[in-house]
Design an enzyme around this catalytic site. Sequence first.
Site, PDB file in Angstrom:
ATOM      1  N   HIS A  76       0.773 -11.761   2.038  1.00 49.30           N
ATOM      2  CA  HIS A  76      -0.325 -11.066   1.351  1.00 49.30           C
ATOM      3  C   HIS A  76      -1.085 -11.971   0.370  1.00 49.30           C
ATOM      4  O   HIS A  76      -2.313 -11.945   0.310  1.00 49.30           O
ATOM      5  CB  HIS A  76       0.258  -9.843   0.627  1.00 49.30           C
ATOM      6  CG  HIS A  76      -0.719  -8.733   0.400  1.00 49.30           C
ATOM      7  ND1 HIS A  76      -0.367  -7.408   0.491  1.00 49.30           N
ATOM      8  CD2 HIS A  76      -2.037  -8.739   0.088  1.00 49.30           C
ATOM      9  CE1 HIS A  76      -1.433  -6.653   0.237  1.00 49.30           C
ATOM     10  NE2 HIS A  76      -2.455  -7.441  -0.012  1.00 49.30           N
ATOM     11  N   TYR A 108       0.822  -1.214   0.000  1.00 53.29           N
ATOM     12  CA  TYR A 108       0.000   0.000   0.000  1.00 53.29           C
ATOM     13  C   TYR A 108       0.862   1.274   0.000  1.00 53.29           C
ATOM     14  O   TYR A 108       0.338   2.373  -0.200  1.00 53.29           O
ATOM     15  CB  TYR A 108      -0.956   0.046   1.206  1.00 53.29           C
ATOM     16  CG  TYR A 108      -1.926  -1.111   1.316  1.00 53.29           C
ATOM     17  CD1 TYR A 108      -2.080  -2.033   0.281  1.00 53.29           C
ATOM     18  CD2 TYR A 108      -2.694  -1.302   2.460  1.00 53.29           C
ATOM     19  CE1 TYR A 108      -2.957  -3.109   0.387  1.00 53.29           C
ATOM     20  CE2 TYR A 108      -3.579  -2.367   2.572  1.00 53.29           C
ATOM     21  CZ  TYR A 108      -3.702  -3.266   1.538  1.00 53.29           C
ATOM     22  OH  TYR A 108      -4.569  -4.316   1.667  1.00 53.29           O
TER      23      TYR A 108
HETATM   24  P1  NAD Z   1     -14.520  -1.842   1.070  1.00 53.92           P
HETATM   25  O1  NAD Z   1     -15.423  -2.979   0.797  1.00 53.92           O
HETATM   26  O2  NAD Z   1     -14.113  -1.571   2.462  1.00 53.92           O
HETATM   27  O3  NAD Z   1     -15.241  -0.559   0.435  1.00 53.92           O
HETATM   28  C1  NAD Z   1     -14.655   0.701   0.463  1.00 53.92           C
HETATM   29  C2  NAD Z   1     -15.611   1.672  -0.242  1.00 53.92           C
HETATM   30  O4  NAD Z   1     -16.796   1.823   0.515  1.00 53.92           O
HETATM   31  C3  NAD Z   1     -14.991   3.046  -0.390  1.00 53.92           C
HETATM   32  O5  NAD Z   1     -15.373   3.543  -1.667  1.00 53.92           O
HETATM   33  C4  NAD Z   1     -15.652   3.856   0.705  1.00 53.92           C
HETATM   34  O6  NAD Z   1     -15.769   5.212   0.378  1.00 53.92           O
HETATM   35  C5  NAD Z   1     -17.005   3.201   0.803  1.00 53.92           C
HETATM   36  N1  NAD Z   1     -17.564   3.325   2.164  1.00 53.92           N
HETATM   37  C6  NAD Z   1     -16.928   3.036   3.325  1.00 53.92           C
HETATM   38  N2  NAD Z   1     -17.740   3.277   4.381  1.00 53.92           N
HETATM   39  C7  NAD Z   1     -18.906   3.735   3.856  1.00 53.92           C
HETATM   40  C8  NAD Z   1     -20.116   4.165   4.431  1.00 53.92           C
HETATM   41  N3  NAD Z   1     -20.307   4.163   5.751  1.00 53.92           N
HETATM   42  N4  NAD Z   1     -21.112   4.551   3.595  1.00 53.92           N
HETATM   43  C9  NAD Z   1     -20.948   4.552   2.254  1.00 53.92           C
HETATM   44  N5  NAD Z   1     -19.811   4.163   1.646  1.00 53.92           N
HETATM   45  C10 NAD Z   1     -18.797   3.754   2.442  1.00 53.92           C
HETATM   46  O7  NAD Z   1     -13.264  -2.012   0.095  1.00 53.92           O
HETATM   47  P2  NAD Z   1     -11.699  -2.117   0.196  1.00 53.92           P
HETATM   48  O8  NAD Z   1     -11.057  -0.832   0.542  1.00 53.92           O
HETATM   49  O9  NAD Z   1     -11.281  -2.789  -1.074  1.00 53.92           O
HETATM   50  O10 NAD Z   1     -11.407  -3.171   1.375  1.00 53.92           O
HETATM   51  C11 NAD Z   1     -11.197  -2.776   2.716  1.00 53.92           C
HETATM   52  C12 NAD Z   1      -9.787  -3.032   3.166  1.00 53.92           C
HETATM   53  O11 NAD Z   1      -9.437  -4.411   3.012  1.00 53.92           O
HETATM   54  C13 NAD Z   1      -8.707  -2.308   2.342  1.00 53.92           C
HETATM   55  O12 NAD Z   1      -8.629  -0.933   2.638  1.00 53.92           O
HETATM   56  C14 NAD Z   1      -7.489  -3.090   2.729  1.00 53.92           C
HETATM   57  O13 NAD Z   1      -7.014  -2.665   4.006  1.00 53.92           O
HETATM   58  C15 NAD Z   1      -8.038  -4.521   2.788  1.00 53.92           C
HETATM   59  N6  NAD Z   1      -7.803  -5.279   1.514  1.00 53.92           N
HETATM   60  C16 NAD Z   1      -6.998  -6.366   1.555  1.00 53.92           C
HETATM   61  C17 NAD Z   1      -6.747  -7.102   0.407  1.00 53.92           C
HETATM   62  C18 NAD Z   1      -5.876  -8.312   0.468  1.00 53.92           C
HETATM   63  O14 NAD Z   1      -5.485  -8.843  -0.584  1.00 53.92           O
HETATM   64  N7  NAD Z   1      -5.505  -8.783   1.641  1.00 53.92           N
HETATM   65  C19 NAD Z   1      -7.339  -6.729  -0.813  1.00 53.92           C
HETATM   66  C20 NAD Z   1      -8.172  -5.614  -0.833  1.00 53.92           C
HETATM   67  C21 NAD Z   1      -8.422  -4.907   0.328  1.00 53.92           C
END
Ligand code: NAD
Length: 264
Positions: free
Chosen positions: A99, A48
């Site tokens: 990861h 990240y």
């Molecule tokens: P997410 O499912 O958490 O969705 C994020 C989206 O939802 C953003 O656009 C945000 O603005 C919106 N959102 C958040 N809270 C909201 C609310 N209360 N109302 C309306 N919209 C809202 O997606 P993400 O960021 O892909 O996943 C979360 C976390 O998971 C990442 O930040 C990361 O830390 C982790 N992640 C890990 C991997 C992995 O391979 N291990 C892959 C992807 C993500």
Amino acid sequence: MTDITLNDGRIMPALGMGTYKVPDSQAAMVVRAGVDTGFRLVDTAAFYHNERGVGEGLRGSDAFVTTKLWNDRHEDAEVALDESLALLGRDSVDLYLIHWPSPTQGKFVSAWKTLVKLRESGKAKSIGVSNFLARHLERVIDATGVVPAVNQIELHPRFQQVELRSWMEESGIVAQSWSPLGQGDILSDSAIVAIARKHGRSPAQVVIAWHLALGLSVIPKAGSPDHLAENAAAAALVLDEEDMAAIAALDSEDGRIGPDPMSM
Ligand code: NAD
């Protein structure tokens, strides 16, 4: 907020905040806002490129911090963790994850052996994996006898991972949901919106409460203080059986959003 006991006896908050795509320059502000809102778990990764900002935002707090080993460092995990610790500005992380299994490289078992040593040295207080299928989990467990504490996987109402979740539960591995809000797409689903109206809550709160009701750890990403506060408050929402059944029905064969772990 709920805590989860890991298979190594340590305690991890169930609800955390994600930081993927939060730029390093904004991470300190966003993480500090999250901690001030009540989040006690923050998820980052070397990939990240925001560990410096995340570390700065965490200074002075005792929040649980997770970071991850990127795919090109499977043979070099000890040095990679030292680099992450230097950026985070701390001596240890609470949870260090591989990861992706990156099966075509075929080096995740040796990376896991190094993580076991890093746990013994105290630099990683708990160790786990991310995006591992059951076959990958079996291989690391067979090679070391050490069961990952956590497997962080794509998991949301349209991709519920029922089979892997039950395999992991039997093996004592906590499932942590990434993209738990389906990157926002699921929030306009009519079933989710109807449940939200019924409880006088937001769709995001309904989805977060669903993860928590299943005993999952969940790390939604929020870019604004309003969303952070809304997401933190979701821990107080209790869904009923009818709500849980309606969300269970949203599972879909082709609901995956991110990459297939076999291809990374
Ligand atoms: P997410 O499912 O958490 O969705 C994020 C989206 O939802 C953003 O656009 C945000 O603005 C919106 N959102 C958040 N809270 C909201 C609310 N209360 N109302 C309306 N919209 C809202 O997606 P993400 O960021 O892909 O996943 C979360 C976390 O998971 C990442 O930040 C990361 O830390 C982790 N992640 C890990 C991997 C992995 O391979 N291990 C892959 C992807 C993500």
